[in-house]
Write a protein that holds these residues in place. Structure first.
Motif, PDB file in Angstrom:
ATOM      1  N   LYS A  81      75.665   2.079  58.860  1.00 20.95           N
ATOM      2  CA  LYS A  81      75.057   1.503  57.663  1.00 20.95           C
ATOM      3  C   LYS A  81      74.762   2.558  56.601  1.00 20.95           C
ATOM      4  O   LYS A  81      74.054   2.296  55.635  1.00 20.95           O
ATOM      5  N   ASP A 100      66.161  -0.737  63.628  1.00 19.55           N
ATOM      6  CA  ASP A 100      66.773  -1.834  62.869  1.00 19.55           C
ATOM      7  C   ASP A 100      66.410  -1.755  61.394  1.00 19.55           C
ATOM      8  O   ASP A 100      67.251  -1.991  60.524  1.00 19.55           O
ATOM      9  N   ARG A 126      68.864  -1.367  58.219  1.00 19.31           N
ATOM     10  CA  ARG A 126      68.872  -2.373  57.141  1.00 19.31           C
ATOM     11  C   ARG A 126      68.592  -1.769  55.782  1.00 19.31           C
ATOM     12  O   ARG A 126      68.632  -2.463  54.769  1.00 19.31           O
TER      13      ARG A 126
END
Length: 122
Positions: free
Chosen positions: A25, A102, A106
């Motif tokens: 990410k 997480d 994100r």
């Protein structure tokens, strides 16, 4: 009553998965280290040691230098469970760590992830 299977998993087996998740990410290993350090009180050398020694998650949290008192501010869903409602203290600690990673993946701001505390640390 026997513990959950996850309690016996080594931190060394989970840590690279956390790093891979955030790197996919566009985030970095240093951010994973920062949230784990914030949560547990381990420093860089301590994290390296528990990885090298392949300590299980139960030992990882039992020997954590200083669990952050603000960890109780971590709320939300992880693996279908509300982390604030998990009754087993060790499972809750594991899910707190999952939730923090997480949030890094994100793209949340570090000040938000660290619940407004200690965000200025490297």
């Amino acid at each position: 009553m026997p513990g959950h299977r996850i309690f016996a998993m080594s931190f060394a087996s989970i840590y690279p998965l956390y790093v891979q998740k955030v790197e996919r990410k566009g985030r970095g290993k240093d951010e994973v280290d920062q949230v784990i350090t914030w949560l547990t009180g381990y420093d860089e050398a301590g994290l390296a040691r528990v990885i090298a020694d392949e300590v299980d998650l139960e030992t990882f949290f039992a020997q954590a230098p200083a669990m952050n008192p603000d960890a109780t501010l971590i709320t939300g869903l992880i693996c279908g469970y509300r982390v604030e409602e998990i009754e087993d203290p060790l499972m809750q600690q594991i899910r707190w760590m999952d939730k923090l990673v997480d949030e890094v993946a994100r793209g949340k701001k570090m000040t938000s992830i660290l619940r407004g505390s200690a965000a200025q640390r490297a």
